[in-house]
Design a protein around this motif. Sequence first.
Motif, PDB file in Angstrom:
ATOM      1  N   ILE A   1       0.835  -1.206   0.000  1.00  0.00           N
ATOM      2  CA  ILE A   1       0.000   0.000   0.000  1.00  0.00           C
ATOM      3  C   ILE A   1       0.868   1.255   0.000  1.00  0.00           C
ATOM      4  CG2 ILE A   1      -1.627   1.373   1.366  1.00  0.00           C
ATOM      5  CD1 ILE A   1      -2.919  -1.244   2.252  1.00  0.00           C
ATOM      6  N   VAL A   2       1.902   1.274   0.847  1.00  0.00           N
ATOM      7  CA  VAL A   2       2.804   2.431   0.901  1.00  0.00           C
ATOM      8  C   VAL A   2       3.516   2.611  -0.435  1.00  0.00           C
ATOM      9  CG1 VAL A   2       4.888   3.367   1.975  1.00  0.00           C
ATOM     10  CG2 VAL A   2       3.121   2.298   3.394  1.00  0.00           C
ATOM     11  N   PHE A   3       3.957   1.508  -1.037  1.00  0.00           N
ATOM     12  CA  PHE A   3       4.623   1.584  -2.338  1.00  0.00           C
ATOM     13  C   PHE A   3       3.684   2.154  -3.405  1.00  0.00           C
ATOM     14  CE2 PHE A   3       5.403  -0.299  -6.517  1.00  0.00           C
ATOM     15  CZ  PHE A   3       6.687   0.154  -6.760  1.00  0.00           C
ATOM     16  N   ILE A   4       2.438   1.693  -3.404  1.00  0.00           N
ATOM     17  CA  ILE A   4       1.469   2.176  -4.400  1.00  0.00           C
ATOM     18  C   ILE A   4       1.206   3.670  -4.218  1.00  0.00           C
ATOM     19  CG2 ILE A   4      -0.942   2.030  -5.142  1.00  0.00           C
ATOM     20  CD1 ILE A   4      -0.818  -0.970  -4.585  1.00  0.00           C
ATOM     21  N   ILE A   5       1.045   4.098  -2.953  1.00  0.00           N
ATOM     22  CA  ILE A   5       0.815   5.520  -2.684  1.00  0.00           C
ATOM     23  C   ILE A   5       1.987   6.352  -3.191  1.00  0.00           C
ATOM     24  CG2 ILE A   5       0.601   7.253  -0.860  1.00  0.00           C
ATOM     25  CD1 ILE A   5      -0.929   5.180   0.784  1.00  0.00           C
TER      26      ILE A   5
ATOM     27  N   ARG B   1      19.529  14.187   5.789  1.00  0.00           N
ATOM     28  CA  ARG B   1      19.810  12.809   5.364  1.00  0.00           C
ATOM     29  C   ARG B   1      18.809  11.811   5.935  1.00  0.00           C
ATOM     30  NH1 ARG B   1      25.623  12.491   7.283  1.00  0.00           N
ATOM     31  NH2 ARG B   1      25.399  14.756   7.031  1.00  0.00           N
ATOM     32  N   PHE B   2      18.031  12.246   6.951  1.00  0.00           N
ATOM     33  CA  PHE B   2      17.045  11.353   7.553  1.00  0.00           C
ATOM     34  C   PHE B   2      15.625  11.607   7.037  1.00  0.00           C
ATOM     35  CE2 PHE B   2      20.254  12.348  10.934  1.00  0.00           C
ATOM     36  CZ  PHE B   2      20.979  11.178  10.785  1.00  0.00           C
ATOM     37  N   HIS B   3      15.519  12.432   6.000  1.00  0.00           N
ATOM     38  CA  HIS B   3      14.204  12.793   5.475  1.00  0.00           C
ATOM     39  C   HIS B   3      13.461  11.565   4.936  1.00  0.00           C
ATOM     40  CE1 HIS B   3      11.654  15.697   2.814  1.00  0.00           C
ATOM     41  NE2 HIS B   3      11.057  15.410   3.953  1.00  0.00           N
ATOM     42  N   ILE B   4      14.134  10.759   4.134  1.00  0.00           N
ATOM     43  CA  ILE B   4      13.505   9.567   3.552  1.00  0.00           C
ATOM     44  C   ILE B   4      13.138   8.578   4.657  1.00  0.00           C
ATOM     45  CG2 ILE B   4      13.810   7.630   1.970  1.00  0.00           C
ATOM     46  CD1 ILE B   4      13.488  10.337   0.630  1.00  0.00           C
ATOM     47  N   LEU B   5      14.004   8.447   5.646  1.00  0.00           N
ATOM     48  CA  LEU B   5      13.706   7.566   6.774  1.00  0.00           C
ATOM     49  C   LEU B   5      12.424   7.994   7.467  1.00  0.00           C
ATOM     50  CD1 LEU B   5      14.391   5.376   8.891  1.00  0.00           C
ATOM     51  CD2 LEU B   5      15.786   7.107  10.071  1.00  0.00           C
ATOM     52  N   GLY B   6      12.285   9.301   7.726  1.00  0.00           N
ATOM     53  CA  GLY B   6      11.095   9.810   8.397  1.00  0.00           C
ATOM     54  C   GLY B   6       9.832   9.597   7.588  1.00  0.00           C
TER      55      GLY B   6
ATOM     56  N   ILE C   1       6.711   7.216   8.926  1.00  0.00           N
ATOM     57  CA  ILE C   1       5.386   7.752   9.232  1.00  0.00           C
ATOM     58  C   ILE C   1       4.321   7.154   8.316  1.00  0.00           C
ATOM     59  CG2 ILE C   1       5.405   9.799   7.711  1.00  0.00           C
ATOM     60  CD1 ILE C   1       4.261  11.356  10.147  1.00  0.00           C
ATOM     61  N   MET C   2       4.656   6.904   7.055  1.00  0.00           N
ATOM     62  CA  MET C   2       3.676   6.326   6.142  1.00  0.00           C
ATOM     63  C   MET C   2       3.445   4.851   6.442  1.00  0.00           C
ATOM     64  SD  MET C   2       4.520   8.119   2.451  1.00  0.00           S
ATOM     65  CE  MET C   2       3.175   7.225   1.681  1.00  0.00           C
ATOM     66  N   PHE C   3       4.519   4.105   6.663  1.00  0.00           N
ATOM     67  CA  PHE C   3       4.376   2.676   6.916  1.00  0.00           C
ATOM     68  C   PHE C   3       3.651   2.415   8.236  1.00  0.00           C
ATOM     69  CE2 PHE C   3       5.951  -1.337   8.713  1.00  0.00           C
ATOM     70  CZ  PHE C   3       5.561  -2.211   7.708  1.00  0.00           C
ATOM     71  N   ILE C   4       3.998   3.158   9.274  1.00  0.00           N
ATOM     72  CA  ILE C   4       3.360   2.943  10.570  1.00  0.00           C
ATOM     73  C   ILE C   4       1.898   3.377  10.545  1.00  0.00           C
ATOM     74  CG2 ILE C   4       3.387   3.633  13.004  1.00  0.00           C
ATOM     75  CD1 ILE C   4       6.424   3.754  12.821  1.00  0.00           C
ATOM     76  N   ALA C   5       1.609   4.500   9.874  1.00  0.00           N
ATOM     77  CA  ALA C   5       0.218   4.955   9.779  1.00  0.00           C
ATOM     78  C   ALA C   5      -0.644   3.926   9.062  1.00  0.00           C
ATOM     79  CB  ALA C   5       0.153   6.306   9.057  1.00  0.00           C
TER      80      ALA C   5
ATOM     81  N   PHE D   1      -2.953   7.707  13.399  1.00  0.00           N
ATOM     82  CA  PHE D   1      -2.114   8.772  12.831  1.00  0.00           C
ATOM     83  C   PHE D   1      -1.234   9.411  13.909  1.00  0.00           C
ATOM     84  CE2 PHE D   1      -5.422   8.894   9.408  1.00  0.00           C
ATOM     85  CZ  PHE D   1      -4.562   8.607   8.348  1.00  0.00           C
ATOM     86  N   ILE D   2      -1.799   9.630  15.092  1.00  0.00           N
ATOM     87  CA  ILE D   2      -1.031  10.248  16.171  1.00  0.00           C
ATOM     88  C   ILE D   2       0.151   9.378  16.572  1.00  0.00           C
ATOM     89  CG2 ILE D   2      -1.101  10.819  18.638  1.00  0.00           C
ATOM     90  CD1 ILE D   2      -2.189  13.009  16.890  1.00  0.00           C
ATOM     91  N   GLN D   3      -0.061   8.057  16.670  1.00  0.00           N
ATOM     92  CA  GLN D   3       1.026   7.163  17.058  1.00  0.00           C
ATOM     93  C   GLN D   3       2.114   7.100  15.998  1.00  0.00           C
ATOM     94  OE1 GLN D   3       1.630   5.745  20.018  1.00  0.00           O
ATOM     95  NE2 GLN D   3      -0.151   6.944  20.692  1.00  0.00           N
ATOM     96  N   ALA D   4       1.729   7.190  14.723  1.00  0.00           N
ATOM     97  CA  ALA D   4       2.732   7.246  13.652  1.00  0.00           C
ATOM     98  C   ALA D   4       3.565   8.516  13.777  1.00  0.00           C
ATOM     99  CB  ALA D   4       2.044   7.180  12.295  1.00  0.00           C
ATOM    100  N   PHE D   5       2.900   9.623  14.081  1.00  0.00           N
ATOM    101  CA  PHE D   5       3.604  10.895  14.276  1.00  0.00           C
ATOM    102  C   PHE D   5       4.537  10.830  15.482  1.00  0.00           C
ATOM    103  CE2 PHE D   5       3.420  14.765  16.937  1.00  0.00           C
ATOM    104  CZ  PHE D   5       4.261  15.580  16.177  1.00  0.00           C
ATOM    105  N   ILE D   6       4.052  10.276  16.601  1.00  0.00           N
ATOM    106  CA  ILE D   6       4.866  10.202  17.816  1.00  0.00           C
ATOM    107  C   ILE D   6       6.100   9.335  17.590  1.00  0.00           C
ATOM    108  CG2 ILE D   6       4.923   9.314  20.182  1.00  0.00           C
ATOM    109  CD1 ILE D   6       2.016  10.201  20.473  1.00  0.00           C
ATOM    110  N   PHE D   7       5.919   8.192  16.930  1.00  0.00           N
ATOM    111  CA  PHE D   7       7.057   7.303  16.677  1.00  0.00           C
ATOM    112  C   PHE D   7       8.106   8.006  15.816  1.00  0.00           C
ATOM    113  CE2 PHE D   7       9.546   3.879  15.011  1.00  0.00           C
ATOM    114  CZ  PHE D   7       9.469   2.860  15.947  1.00  0.00           C
ATOM    115  N   THR D   8       7.658   8.689  14.775  1.00  0.00           N
ATOM    116  CA  THR D   8       8.593   9.395  13.889  1.00  0.00           C
ATOM    117  C   THR D   8       9.263  10.551  14.610  1.00  0.00           C
ATOM    118  OG1 THR D   8       7.163   8.821  12.017  1.00  0.00           O
ATOM    119  CG2 THR D   8       8.822  10.515  11.650  1.00  0.00           C
TER     120      THR D   8
END
Length: 241
Positions: free
Chosen positions: A33-37, A78-83, A87-91, A219-226
């Motif tokens: 799903i993340v890849f398709i998005i 350099r951590f932009h792609i990681l973030g 956030i997308m995968f966890i959400a 969504f909030i938990q994805a934000f907090i983790f990131t």
Amino acid sequence: MDHTAPELDLDLGFMTLTFNLSTVLTLLVAAVIVFIIAFVSTRTLALKPTGMQNFMEWVMDFVKNIIKSNMDWKTGGRFHILGITLIMFIAVSNLLGLPMGGIAYGSDLWWKSPTADPVVTMTLASMVLVLTQYYGVKMQGTGGYAKTFFQPMSFMFPLKVIEEFANTLTLGLRLYGNIYAGEILLTLLTGLAVSSAFGFFGAIVPMMAWMGFSIFIGFIQAFIFTMLTMVYMAHKVSTDH
């Protein structure tokens, strides 16, 4: 509540690996799903973004602001792609179990949010731990990074080591606890709704309300983790921390 996880045991001779097939399935679905998005959002780029491209640029700017709030962009870029990936995968993973949560075949539960599994969340947290240590050594040098464990006083070393593992533990368990608790309540409400006509009308309103709240929590938990990932990373790579 009485469902078990479908498992596959792989005998390696000296040890046996057990795979939760439900978790493997939903992790693969979340990744697809993340890849398709990402693919659809960047397939046809335009100077004036619309639709999915506009959404992806908003996500990129949102993550960029998270990073800039913790460290300077020259260091944190350099951590932009990681973030973005986190956030997308966890959400997506957090929300995956909501539409069809509790789908079972026989006694096996085949569909749930992968982040409702502590193995998944602790693996993500452990990955963050490894990455922060790696970039700390890479950007400060082995000696310079080792000194941070003895600052401001040498007796802080044991506490700094404990802090590393405590951060990892809380990072993973916070995500797991929130998603797992939400899905348990939805499962209970679903069981009440299908028990009888009276149970259906008594559970439908709380179920819809909790479904909406669970989306917000996802969504909030994805934000907090990131956010916490970037906080921990900033402590390792920024000299002003």
